[in-house]
Design a protein around this motif. Sequence first.
Motif, PDB file in Angstrom:
ATOM      1  N   VAL A 145       0.849  -1.191   0.000  1.00  0.00           N
ATOM      2  CA  VAL A 145       0.000   0.000   0.000  1.00  0.00           C
ATOM      3  C   VAL A 145       0.888   1.247   0.000  1.00  0.00           C
ATOM      4  CG1 VAL A 145      -1.777   1.235   1.309  1.00  0.00           C
ATOM      5  CG2 VAL A 145      -1.813  -1.261   1.199  1.00  0.00           C
ATOM      6  N   CYS A 146       0.439   2.312  -0.633  1.00  0.00           N
ATOM      7  CA  CYS A 146       1.250   3.539  -0.761  1.00  0.00           C
ATOM      8  C   CYS A 146       2.605   3.188  -1.366  1.00  0.00           C
ATOM      9  CB  CYS A 146       1.429   4.237   0.583  1.00  0.00           C
ATOM     10  SG  CYS A 146      -0.095   4.618   1.464  1.00  0.00           S
ATOM     11  N   THR A 147       2.582   2.416  -2.426  1.00  0.00           N
ATOM     12  CA  THR A 147       3.816   1.841  -2.976  1.00  0.00           C
ATOM     13  C   THR A 147       4.734   2.875  -3.610  1.00  0.00           C
ATOM     14  OG1 THR A 147       4.636  -0.067  -4.237  1.00  0.00           O
ATOM     15  CG2 THR A 147       2.949   1.306  -5.304  1.00  0.00           C
TER      16      THR A 147
ATOM     17  N   ASP B 131      -1.178   2.651  -5.165  1.00  0.00           N
ATOM     18  CA  ASP B 131      -0.949   4.033  -4.747  1.00  0.00           C
ATOM     19  C   ASP B 131      -1.970   4.917  -5.454  1.00  0.00           C
ATOM     20  OD1 ASP B 131       1.895   5.463  -3.483  1.00  0.00           O
ATOM     21  OD2 ASP B 131       0.382   6.743  -4.386  1.00  0.00           O
TER      22      ASP B 131
ATOM     23  N   ALA C 137      -5.340   3.908  -0.059  1.00  0.00           N
ATOM     24  CA  ALA C 137      -5.133   3.043   1.104  1.00  0.00           C
ATOM     25  C   ALA C 137      -6.357   2.968   2.001  1.00  0.00           C
ATOM     26  CB  ALA C 137      -3.930   3.544   1.915  1.00  0.00           C
TER      27      ALA C 137
ATOM     28  N   LEU D  64      -9.431   0.196  -0.281  1.00  0.00           N
ATOM     29  CA  LEU D  64      -8.737  -0.730  -1.176  1.00  0.00           C
ATOM     30  C   LEU D  64      -9.741  -1.553  -1.989  1.00  0.00           C
ATOM     31  CD1 LEU D  64      -5.991  -1.941   1.328  1.00  0.00           C
ATOM     32  CD2 LEU D  64      -5.660  -0.403  -0.630  1.00  0.00           C
TER      33      LEU D  64
ATOM     34  N   VAL E 295       0.505  -7.771   3.790  1.00  0.00           N
ATOM     35  CA  VAL E 295       0.197  -6.408   3.347  1.00  0.00           C
ATOM     36  C   VAL E 295       1.220  -5.481   3.983  1.00  0.00           C
ATOM     37  CG1 VAL E 295      -1.499  -4.547   3.310  1.00  0.00           C
ATOM     38  CG2 VAL E 295      -2.258  -6.916   3.096  1.00  0.00           C
TER      39      VAL E 295
ATOM     40  N   VAL F  66       3.288  -1.477   4.061  1.00  0.00           N
ATOM     41  CA  VAL F  66       3.298  -0.060   3.722  1.00  0.00           C
ATOM     42  C   VAL F  66       4.630   0.501   4.191  1.00  0.00           C
ATOM     43  CG1 VAL F  66       2.034   0.575   5.836  1.00  0.00           C
ATOM     44  CG2 VAL F  66       2.146   2.185   3.931  1.00  0.00           C
TER      45      VAL F  66
ATOM     46  N   ALA G 225      -7.076   3.417   7.130  1.00  0.00           N
ATOM     47  CA  ALA G 225      -6.045   2.701   6.385  1.00  0.00           C
ATOM     48  C   ALA G 225      -5.715   1.369   7.059  1.00  0.00           C
ATOM     49  CB  ALA G 225      -4.796   3.559   6.250  1.00  0.00           C
TER      50      ALA G 225
ATOM     51  N   MET H 119      -6.193  -2.409   5.529  1.00  0.00           N
ATOM     52  CA  MET H 119      -5.068  -3.328   5.420  1.00  0.00           C
ATOM     53  C   MET H 119      -5.374  -4.653   6.107  1.00  0.00           C
ATOM     54  SD  MET H 119      -1.937  -0.614   5.966  1.00  0.00           S
ATOM     55  CE  MET H 119      -0.615  -1.832   5.846  1.00  0.00           C
TER      56      MET H 119
END
Length: 251
Positions: A64-66, A89, A117, A120, A130, A132, A145, A149
């Motif tokens: 997440v938030c890659t 992202d 995030a 999703l 998962v 981040v 978030a 997740m």
Amino acid sequence: MSSVARKKPLVIGEKSRYVRAMFATIAPRYDQLNSLLSFHRHHAWRQQAVRLAKVGPGERCLDVCTGTGDFALALARAVGEQGTVVGADFCVPMLQIGLQKIRNRGYRQIKMAVADAQALPYPNASFDVVTVGFGVRNVASLEKALAEMVRVTRPGGRVVILEFTRPRPSPLRPLLDLYLFKILPNIGGWLSRKEAYTYLPESIAQFVSREELAAAMQRAGLTQITIYDLNFGTVCIHIGVRPAYTGEVLQ
């Protein structure tokens, strides 16, 4: 609340919109500055998070938030060709740079997706792991978030958070603060957008402590939470496990 109080809000207006626009602006130099400002250590921190989470061959992972995909690449090396990694992202310019980097390196098991995030687009229990990396601090709602997740993590799967944090009290702390709050914003400002590299230390100062983050993970439903300090306590890895519930109905 964070242990470092501030008299003014970090972001004026809607945080998600602000963060998306800021990262879109700095995307072309983001990787270069990450390496420079971390003294080329940020790749090692991600690799250590992957090792500590015991990511293994064949697993299905979501990052997440890659951003530009560095954590996704570290995960791909661990899961191998039989595994799957999704990098998500909401900032398209960052994803575009990451996608090109992934294609250049030939990692076919990585898919990149535009996703927030806090909402999703994946079914419950879709992933074994998962992660981040340096992103959960930037979401508008930490609770939303974390809930997302946990939702997409299978029972028995792991949620891994790699994030900057305030170092614990020590003789080194004044020097670390000098670099973080004075030197780093100036270097970032010279080479990129000063506002973004002023936001970085301020967001760390306002973010929850390592203990508060662990408590938030627990409230989100994670157990067996472990905390690892890196880089003189300025970087933290949190790992939690989603427990298996008897009779749980998975979508």
